[in-house]
Design a protein around this motif. Structure first.
Motif, PDB file in Angstrom:
ATOM      1  N   LYS A   1       6.390 -18.781   5.986  1.00 56.86           N
ATOM      2  CA  LYS A   1       6.036 -19.779   7.007  1.00 56.86           C
ATOM      3  C   LYS A   1       4.633 -20.325   6.759  1.00 56.86           C
ATOM      4  N   HIS A   2       3.712 -19.422   6.412  1.00 57.25           N
ATOM      5  CA  HIS A   2       2.338 -19.833   6.131  1.00 57.25           C
ATOM      6  C   HIS A   2       2.317 -20.772   4.924  1.00 57.25           C
TER       7      HIS A   2
ATOM      8  N   HIS B   1      -3.200 -16.369   3.565  1.00 54.02           N
ATOM      9  CA  HIS B   1      -3.763 -17.403   2.692  1.00 54.02           C
ATOM     10  C   HIS B   1      -4.213 -16.804   1.357  1.00 54.02           C
ATOM     11  N   GLU B   2      -4.847 -15.643   1.400  1.00 49.62           N
ATOM     12  CA  GLU B   2      -5.290 -14.984   0.164  1.00 49.62           C
ATOM     13  C   GLU B   2      -4.109 -14.643  -0.734  1.00 49.62           C
ATOM     14  N   VAL B   3      -3.015 -14.199  -0.129  1.00 52.01           N
ATOM     15  CA  VAL B   3      -1.824 -13.848  -0.917  1.00 52.01           C
ATOM     16  C   VAL B   3      -1.241 -15.105  -1.568  1.00 52.01           C
ATOM     17  N   ILE B   4      -1.132 -16.176  -0.822  1.00 43.94           N
ATOM     18  CA  ILE B   4      -0.606 -17.433  -1.376  1.00 43.94           C
ATOM     19  C   ILE B   4      -1.513 -17.950  -2.493  1.00 43.94           C
TER      20      ILE B   4
ATOM     21  N   ARG C   1       4.806 -10.913  20.346  1.00 38.53           N
ATOM     22  CA  ARG C   1       4.368 -10.522  19.014  1.00 38.53           C
ATOM     23  C   ARG C   1       2.967 -11.055  18.742  1.00 38.53           C
ATOM     24  N   ALA C   2       2.112 -10.210  18.194  1.00 34.28           N
ATOM     25  CA  ALA C   2       0.763 -10.625  17.817  1.00 34.28           C
ATOM     26  C   ALA C   2       0.840 -11.533  16.595  1.00 34.28           C
ATOM     27  N   GLU C   3      -0.114 -12.427  16.480  1.00 38.08           N
ATOM     28  CA  GLU C   3      -0.159 -13.341  15.345  1.00 38.08           C
ATOM     29  C   GLU C   3      -0.535 -12.587  14.068  1.00 38.08           C
ATOM     30  N   PRO C   4       0.118 -12.910  12.952  1.00 37.79           N
ATOM     31  CA  PRO C   4      -0.274 -12.294  11.679  1.00 37.79           C
ATOM     32  C   PRO C   4      -1.645 -12.806  11.230  1.00 37.79           C
ATOM     33  N   ASP C   5      -2.297 -12.062  10.388  1.00 35.98           N
ATOM     34  CA  ASP C   5      -3.616 -12.399   9.865  1.00 35.98           C
ATOM     35  C   ASP C   5      -3.486 -13.585   8.904  1.00 35.98           C
ATOM     36  N   GLN C   6      -3.879 -14.771   9.350  1.00 39.10           N
ATOM     37  CA  GLN C   6      -3.728 -15.993   8.557  1.00 39.10           C
ATOM     38  C   GLN C   6      -4.619 -15.989   7.307  1.00 39.10           C
ATOM     39  N   VAL C   7      -5.795 -15.386   7.402  1.00 39.19           N
ATOM     40  CA  VAL C   7      -6.686 -15.304   6.239  1.00 39.19           C
ATOM     41  C   VAL C   7      -6.029 -14.459   5.150  1.00 39.19           C
TER      42      VAL C   7
ATOM     43  N   GLU D   1      -2.251  -6.876  -8.773  1.00 41.64           N
ATOM     44  CA  GLU D   1      -3.393  -6.728  -7.880  1.00 41.64           C
ATOM     45  C   GLU D   1      -2.875  -6.384  -6.495  1.00 41.64           C
ATOM     46  N   VAL D   2      -3.750  -5.772  -5.701  1.00 43.39           N
ATOM     47  CA  VAL D   2      -3.431  -5.437  -4.317  1.00 43.39           C
ATOM     48  C   VAL D   2      -4.386  -6.203  -3.425  1.00 43.39           C
ATOM     49  N   ILE D   3      -3.818  -6.880  -2.432  1.00 42.17           N
ATOM     50  CA  ILE D   3      -4.608  -7.629  -1.465  1.00 42.17           C
ATOM     51  C   ILE D   3      -4.399  -6.970  -0.110  1.00 42.17           C
ATOM     52  N   LYS D   4      -5.490  -6.612   0.556  1.00 39.38           N
ATOM     53  CA  LYS D   4      -5.393  -5.931   1.851  1.00 39.38           C
ATOM     54  C   LYS D   4      -5.903  -6.826   2.969  1.00 39.38           C
ATOM     55  N   THR D   5      -5.299  -6.674   4.119  1.00 34.25           N
ATOM     56  CA  THR D   5      -5.753  -7.424   5.292  1.00 34.25           C
ATOM     57  C   THR D   5      -7.084  -6.858   5.765  1.00 34.25           C
ATOM     58  N   ARG D   6      -7.881  -7.707   6.363  1.00 37.09           N
ATOM     59  CA  ARG D   6      -9.128  -7.254   6.974  1.00 37.09           C
ATOM     60  C   ARG D   6      -8.938  -7.023   8.473  1.00 37.09           C
ATOM     61  N   SER D   7      -7.752  -7.312   8.944  1.00 33.14           N
ATOM     62  CA  SER D   7      -7.441  -7.161  10.362  1.00 33.14           C
ATOM     63  C   SER D   7      -7.478  -5.686  10.754  1.00 33.14           C
TER      64      SER D   7
END
Length: 134
Positions: A85-86, A59-62, A50-56, A28-34
């Motif tokens: 890290k997440h 979380h979806e990937v994990i 550095r900008a913060e990574p998209d936590q949502v 499956e492919v999971i894409k960021t909504r950012s």
């Protein structure tokens, strides 16, 4: 079908997740909504922080690999480390099942699966497990 192993190829825009066992695989492919295309530097920030990574997204990937017994995380940049890290912060059980983090350029899902199978053959051999080789 039960898949014991997973490999995640991740960058800051999308993650390719492949679940597999010796005889079958699913992906499956999971894409960021950012809408941020580049997380390396904050736009308009003179410090260049550095900008913060998209936590949502992370979380979806994990969540996608929550049932896997062993997980390999790969990718070309820092997203793989952000993912680990997440997981360490928010899902210790899944983080404990990560057996490796490797730098890998973007490849096809078939190439990624072949790479992961070779990787897990070595990891499983060290543990005396032959589940990938049959």
């Amino acid at each position: 079908m039960s898949f014991n192993h997973s490999v995640i190829w991740i960058d800051h825009q999308e993650a390719h997740v492949i679940y597999f066992n010796p005889t079958a695989s699913e992906s499956e492919v999971i894409k960021t909504r950012s809408t941020h295309k580049n997380v390396h530097h904050k736009s308009g920030n003179v410090s260049g922080a550095r900008a913060e990574p998209d936590q949502v997204y992370l979380h979806e990937v994990i969540q996608a690999v929550k049932e896997s017994k062993e997980i390999l995380i790969v990718g070309p940049g820092s997203a793989k480390l952000d993912l680990m890290k997440h997981a360490t912060k928010h899902d210790h059980d899944t983080a404990d099942r990560v057996v490796g983090i490797e730098t890998v350029d973007h490849s096809t899902d078939g190439q990624l699966l072949a790479y992961a199978k070779k990787y897990f053959i070595k990891v499983d051999a060290l543990k005396g497990d032959t589940s990938i080789t049959g």
